[in-house]
Design an enzyme around this catalytic site. Structure first.
Site, PDB file in Angstrom:
ATOM      1  N   THR A 142       0.848  -1.199   0.000  1.00 25.94           N
ATOM      2  CA  THR A 142       0.000   0.000   0.000  1.00 25.94           C
ATOM      3  C   THR A 142       0.878   1.243   0.000  1.00 25.94           C
ATOM      4  O   THR A 142       1.928   1.239   0.649  1.00 25.94           O
ATOM      5  CB  THR A 142      -0.904  -0.014   1.249  1.00 25.94           C
ATOM      6  OG1 THR A 142      -1.806  -1.112   1.140  1.00 25.94           O
ATOM      7  CG2 THR A 142      -1.711   1.271   1.400  1.00 25.94           C
ATOM      8  N   SER A 181       2.190   5.133  -2.157  1.00 27.32           N
ATOM      9  CA  SER A 181       2.470   5.726  -3.466  1.00 27.32           C
ATOM     10  C   SER A 181       3.573   4.979  -4.219  1.00 27.32           C
ATOM     11  O   SER A 181       3.685   5.130  -5.436  1.00 27.32           O
ATOM     12  CB  SER A 181       2.845   7.206  -3.295  1.00 27.32           C
ATOM     13  OG  SER A 181       3.942   7.325  -2.420  1.00 27.32           O
ATOM     14  N   THR A 182       4.393   4.186  -3.528  1.00 25.38           N
ATOM     15  CA  THR A 182       5.420   3.381  -4.216  1.00 25.38           C
ATOM     16  C   THR A 182       4.802   2.058  -4.664  1.00 25.38           C
ATOM     17  O   THR A 182       4.965   1.641  -5.822  1.00 25.38           O
ATOM     18  CB  THR A 182       6.631   3.141  -3.292  1.00 25.38           C
ATOM     19  OG1 THR A 182       6.934   4.357  -2.598  1.00 25.38           O
ATOM     20  CG2 THR A 182       7.850   2.690  -4.081  1.00 25.38           C
ATOM     21  N   ASP A 234       6.248  -4.172  -1.162  1.00 29.00           N
ATOM     22  CA  ASP A 234       5.610  -3.125  -0.368  1.00 29.00           C
ATOM     23  C   ASP A 234       6.601  -1.988  -0.100  1.00 29.00           C
ATOM     24  O   ASP A 234       7.817  -2.211  -0.124  1.00 29.00           O
ATOM     25  CB  ASP A 234       5.102  -3.721   0.957  1.00 29.00           C
ATOM     26  CG  ASP A 234       4.021  -2.876   1.607  1.00 29.00           C
ATOM     27  OD1 ASP A 234       3.719  -1.776   1.106  1.00 29.00           O
ATOM     28  OD2 ASP A 234       3.468  -3.323   2.633  1.00 29.00           O
ATOM     29  N   LYS A 281       6.804   1.233   9.076  1.00 31.18           N
ATOM     30  CA  LYS A 281       5.728   1.257   8.096  1.00 31.18           C
ATOM     31  C   LYS A 281       4.451   1.755   8.761  1.00 31.18           C
ATOM     32  O   LYS A 281       4.349   1.785   9.979  1.00 31.18           O
ATOM     33  CB  LYS A 281       5.500  -0.157   7.522  1.00 31.18           C
ATOM     34  CG  LYS A 281       6.592  -0.533   6.530  1.00 31.18           C
ATOM     35  CD  LYS A 281       6.345  -1.865   5.835  1.00 31.18           C
ATOM     36  CE  LYS A 281       5.025  -2.018   5.154  1.00 31.18           C
ATOM     37  NZ  LYS A 281       4.711  -0.988   4.154  1.00 31.18           N
ATOM     38  N   GLY A 282       3.494   2.125   7.915  1.00 32.48           N
ATOM     39  CA  GLY A 282       2.200   2.528   8.452  1.00 32.48           C
ATOM     40  C   GLY A 282       1.852   3.970   8.192  1.00 32.48           C
ATOM     41  O   GLY A 282       0.779   4.437   8.587  1.00 32.48           O
ATOM     42  N   GLY A 283       2.760   4.688   7.492  1.00 32.99           N
ATOM     43  CA  GLY A 283       2.440   6.068   7.134  1.00 32.99           C
ATOM     44  C   GLY A 283       1.144   6.158   6.339  1.00 32.99           C
ATOM     45  O   GLY A 283       0.383   7.111   6.446  1.00 32.99           O
ATOM     46  N   GLU A 298      -0.436  -5.085   6.319  1.00 35.55           N
ATOM     47  CA  GLU A 298       0.909  -5.211   5.711  1.00 35.55           C
ATOM     48  C   GLU A 298       1.762  -6.187   6.505  1.00 35.55           C
ATOM     49  O   GLU A 298       2.512  -6.984   5.931  1.00 35.55           O
ATOM     50  CB  GLU A 298       1.589  -3.846   5.662  1.00 35.55           C
ATOM     51  CG  GLU A 298       0.962  -2.914   4.627  1.00 35.55           C
ATOM     52  CD  GLU A 298       1.484  -1.497   4.671  1.00 35.55           C
ATOM     53  OE1 GLU A 298       1.370  -0.815   3.655  1.00 35.55           O
ATOM     54  OE2 GLU A 298       1.994  -1.064   5.722  1.00 35.55           O
TER      55      GLU A 298
END
Ligand code: 5RP
Length: 222
Positions: A25, A27-28, A81, A94-96, A103
């Site tokens: 998940t 933008s990357t 991811d 992670k988790g922004g 995830e």
């Protein structure tokens, strides 16, 4: 050049027909899903996928990528991811994007987790990026205080006037710890707090990091 897109498209070269693929998940990861969709549409790639968020699942379905559930499989072959920060031992924050729980479930059930990021996400020590912690809504105020007592500055994530709600109907508390000297120890201390569902430290889950650079090159760790 778009460093995120470069990293994502490089990672997709590792995806082969017959694989079960975990879709990240953010933008990357968005660019990885687009590229997988392109290969699926061309008929050259036949895969099944599990998505880490409703957003990524909708994107995949719109591109014709078949979505399955954990009931259909033993293990995911490869997950691609993003990350908010990665250190050289491939510990991650992670988790922004608010999807850390799914995830982490997907990453922990994957043979390989390939992290894709703009090279600026690679840091010497984790912690400049506030650590997202997914918490149950019931009693969140107490969970907030307990997180604060671990030495961070916690902030309840908002979306406009209201608290942000995850795909799992939880809140996220973003915890600014500054430099995290012992990520595994902090991971365990946070998850020991009743009311915490999961935290955004990913320890020992990533197999490889593909970092995209502005000049079009990629750096690969290890
Ligand atoms: C979402 C995530 C993302 O992977 C992370 O926030 C990186 O996002 P982006 O690729 O947009 O920079 O953990 O929960």
């Amino acid at each position: 050049m778009n460093a995120k897109k470069i990293a994502a498209e490089h990672a997709v070269t590792l995806v082969e027909s017959g694989m079960v693929v975990g879709l990240g998940t953010g933008s990357t990861a968005y660019w990885a899903i687009e590229k997988i969709g392109e290969r699926v549409k061309s008929g050259k790639l036949k895969i099944r996928a599990i998505a880490t968020s409703n957003r990524s699942e909708e994107q995949a379905l719109s591109l014709g990528i078949p979505i399955i559930t954990f009931a259909d499989i033993d293990q995911i072959d490869i997950t691609i991811d993003g990350a908010d920060e990665a250190d050289h031992a491939l510990n991650l924050i992670k988790g922004g994007g608010g999807a850390l729980l799914r995830e982490k479930i997907v990453a922990s059930n994957s043979r390989k987790m390939i992290v894709i990021a703009d090279e600026r996400k690679l840091v010497r020590h984790l912690g400049k990026f506030p650590l997202p912690v997914e918490t149950n809504i019931f009693g969140w105020e107490k969970t907030f205080q307990r997180l604060e007592s671990l030495g961070c500055i916690p902030t309840l994530r908002m979306e406009g006037e209201r608290p942000y709600i995850t795909d799992n109907n939880n809140y996220i508390i973003d915890c600014s710890f500054g430099e995290i000297s012992d990520p595994p120890a902090l991971h365990d201390r946070i998850n020991a707090i009743v009311g915490v569902v999961e935290n955004g430290l990913f320890i020992g889950l990533a197999s490889k990091l593909i970092a995209g650079c502005d000049d079009g090159q990629v750096k690969i760790l290890p």
